[in-house]
Scaffold this motif. Sequence first.
Motif, short mmCIF file in Angstrom:
data_model
loop_
_atom_site.label_atom_id
_atom_site.label_comp_id
_atom_site.label_asym_id
_atom_site.label_seq_id
_atom_site.Cartn_x
_atom_site.Cartn_y
_atom_site.Cartn_z
N ASP A 154 1.07 -1.35 0.34
CA ASP A 154 0.02 0.33 -0.33
C ASP A 154 0.81 1.20 0.09
O ASP A 154 0.65 2.31 -0.65
CB ASP A 154 -0.64 -0.13 1.58
CG ASP A 154 -2.06 -1.10 1.14
OD1 ASP A 154 -2.35 -1.75 0.19
OD2 ASP A 154 -2.16 -1.23 2.08
N THR A 155 2.27 1.42 0.57
CA THR A 155 3.54 2.40 0.37
C THR A 155 3.73 1.91 -0.95
O THR A 155 4.71 3.54 -0.63
CB THR A 155 3.66 2.04 1.18
OG1 THR A 155 4.89 1.00 1.51
CG2 THR A 155 2.85 2.30 2.87
N ALA A 156 3.71 1.15 -1.81
CA ALA A 156 4.49 1.69 -2.65
C ALA A 156 4.57 2.23 -3.80
O ALA A 156 3.74 2.83 -4.64
CB ALA A 156 4.86 0.23 -3.38
N HIS A 157 5.62 2.89 -4.35
CA HIS A 157 5.82 3.97 -5.76
C HIS A 157 5.10 3.16 -6.32
O HIS A 157 5.61 1.90 -6.19
CB HIS A 157 6.72 4.73 -5.53
CG HIS A 157 6.96 5.50 -6.35
ND1 HIS A 157 7.22 5.22 -8.07
CD2 HIS A 157 6.69 6.59 -6.77
CE1 HIS A 157 7.04 6.51 -8.96
NE2 HIS A 157 7.10 7.24 -7.66
N ARG A 158 4.84 3.67 -7.54
CA ARG A 158 4.20 3.05 -8.58
C ARG A 158 5.51 2.31 -9.25
O ARG A 158 4.72 1.23 -10.36
CB ARG A 158 2.62 3.79 -9.57
CG ARG A 158 1.97 4.45 -9.23
CD ARG A 158 1.60 5.19 -9.88
NE ARG A 158 0.01 6.08 -9.27
CZ ARG A 158 -0.79 5.09 -9.34
NH1 ARG A 158 -1.24 3.70 -10.36
NH2 ARG A 158 -2.39 5.59 -8.90
N GLU A 159 6.27 2.68 -9.13
CA GLU A 159 7.21 2.25 -10.17
C GLU A 159 8.54 1.12 -9.23
O GLU A 159 9.12 0.09 -10.21
CB GLU A 159 8.56 2.93 -10.78
CG GLU A 159 8.49 3.73 -11.03
CD GLU A 159 9.47 5.30 -11.98
OE1 GLU A 159 10.74 4.91 -11.40
OE2 GLU A 159 8.84 6.49 -12.69
N LEU A 160 7.64 0.66 -8.69
CA LEU A 160 7.87 -0.96 -7.83
C LEU A 160 7.52 -2.25 -7.67
O LEU A 160 6.78 -1.78 -7.72
CB LEU A 160 8.45 -0.25 -5.98
CG LEU A 160 9.73 0.81 -5.58
CD1 LEU A 160 9.48 1.23 -4.48
CD2 LEU A 160 10.84 0.68 -6.54
N ILE A 161 8.37 -3.13 -7.49
CA ILE A 161 7.50 -4.92 -8.13
C ILE A 161 8.09 -5.54 -6.82
O ILE A 161 9.08 -5.72 -6.85
CB ILE A 161 7.73 -5.12 -9.27
CG1 ILE A 161 7.36 -4.13 -10.62
CG2 ILE A 161 7.00 -6.90 -9.48
CD1 ILE A 161 8.05 -4.81 -11.96
N LEU A 192 -2.48 0.53 -10.24
CA LEU A 192 -2.54 0.88 -9.02
C LEU A 192 -3.29 1.53 -8.60
O LEU A 192 -3.63 3.10 -8.85
CB LEU A 192 -1.61 0.63 -8.39
CG LEU A 192 -0.06 -0.26 -8.54
CD1 LEU A 192 1.54 0.38 -8.29
CD2 LEU A 192 -0.48 -1.21 -8.22
N ASP A 193 -4.11 1.05 -7.21
CA ASP A 193 -5.15 2.75 -6.77
C ASP A 193 -4.39 2.97 -6.08
O ASP A 193 -2.98 3.68 -5.61
CB ASP A 193 -5.84 1.91 -5.27
CG ASP A 193 -4.84 1.49 -4.31
OD1 ASP A 193 -3.76 0.50 -4.55
OD2 ASP A 193 -5.78 2.03 -3.55
N THR A 194 -4.77 4.95 -6.31
CA THR A 194 -4.10 6.26 -6.08
C THR A 194 -4.88 6.24 -3.94
O THR A 194 -5.75 5.96 -4.10
CB THR A 194 -4.52 7.33 -6.60
OG1 THR A 194 -4.45 7.24 -7.61
CG2 THR A 194 -4.17 8.08 -5.96
N SER A 195 -3.55 5.67 -3.13
CA SER A 195 -3.43 5.91 -1.90
C SER A 195 -2.60 7.05 -1.63
O SER A 195 -2.21 7.29 -1.62
CB SER A 195 -2.99 4.66 -1.01
OG SER A 195 -3.06 4.61 -0.53
N SER A 196 -3.52 7.35 -0.12
CA SER A 196 -1.74 8.73 0.36
C SER A 196 -1.55 7.91 0.81
O SER A 196 -0.28 8.45 1.36
CB SER A 196 -2.70 9.09 1.54
OG SER A 196 -3.82 8.42 2.82
N LYS A 197 -0.87 6.31 1.64
CA LYS A 197 -0.25 6.15 2.48
C LYS A 197 1.53 6.16 0.53
O LYS A 197 2.27 5.46 1.52
CB LYS A 197 -0.40 4.74 2.70
CG LYS A 197 -1.34 4.79 3.64
CD LYS A 197 -1.83 3.70 4.35
CE LYS A 197 -3.06 3.26 5.61
NZ LYS A 197 -3.48 1.90 5.69
#
Length: 388
Positions: A222-229, A246-251
């Motif tokens: 839930d905290t991982a940046h979009r470029e991280l797998i 990926l969902d947009t989350s404040s985390k």
Amino acid sequence: MASATPAKKMREEATCSICLNLMADPVSISCGHSYCHLCIVGFFENIRHMKPQEEKFLCPQCRAPFKTASVRPNKQLGSLIEAIKEMNCEMVCEEHGEQLHLFCEDEGQLICWRCERAPQHKGHTTALVEDVSQGYKEKLEKVVTNLRQLNDECVNLKVLMTKQINEWKDVKDTLKRSWAVKLETPEPISLELNNMYNVPELYFDVKKMLRSHQVSVTLDPDTAHRELILSEDRRQVTRGCSQDNLDTSSKRFSAFPCVLGCEGFTSGRHYFEVDVGEGTGWDLGVCIENVQRDKSMKQKPEFGFWTIRLCKKKGYIALTSLPVYLHLKEKPLVVGVLLDCEGGVVSFYNMTTGSHIFTFPKASFSDTLRPYFQVYQYSPLFLPPPDE
């Protein structure tokens, strides 16, 4: 040559020939000359120190003999001296004896009307003192205000430097304790299989001590940046292409390729390891749970981060308030992170050699702390489980 002004003559007459200042409590002796009371008493004492039985003395000016009994207060001269002092307070020109009611802006000095007509002030801009005093007063107040601000800045800087010095003393003490295990020369252990397995005892001691506090750390998707797998078991993270599904989350970290561990720590000692392998860049450590995750994120202790970094150009760096460059003898393939919540300490170890890397200055942790990782291209990170 022009004769001395009356005011100058009066001052000369009222000057003590011993101390060369205006007389204080003037007294006269039998020859008529006058001196400060303390000056003539000191004169007596100096003579008597050399000649204890001496009763007659010679006037310091005219050498006429006199006795101490002839010393009398000179009240008229005392009144004249007071008048001279009042004249000085009224700003009288020493050269002309006239009141200093003009200001020469070219020379920056007070002058009298006769000074204004003298050759040295010819063509200069002059004005009445009362006309220019307010303007110069305001300038002076601005200068005083600036000096006070500079003084305040110096005081604040001194307080900051004192604080930093004390913090570095804490670091030094911590490092001494961390390196204490290396004071004795390690003896190699023969394991009989062959010499390639000989390892210093202290390596096992450090590793055993740290792993006694080891915890299992997994990555929080839930905290991982979009470029991280993230791997399925959430123990490995790789930098790749942006994942738009990926969902947009404040985390979630939005500006930098970062991810947090799932586990949060509020008390006790906790240790985890990160396999960095042959990677050319990484950031890792711990941070408070509610750190900024957008472009305003600053990776420093005052913003809730206690991390170290490897980068291609600058090598290993401890990201303190002022970055500290670390000169490591051997490249760590596995980095150990030790967090002591009560002690306020975050330490890093090279688990390839069992040596200490860096300890941050003592801090006060007021929030939940979580493992933190920033991932670079072609430098995946792996979190080995505690039993490995």
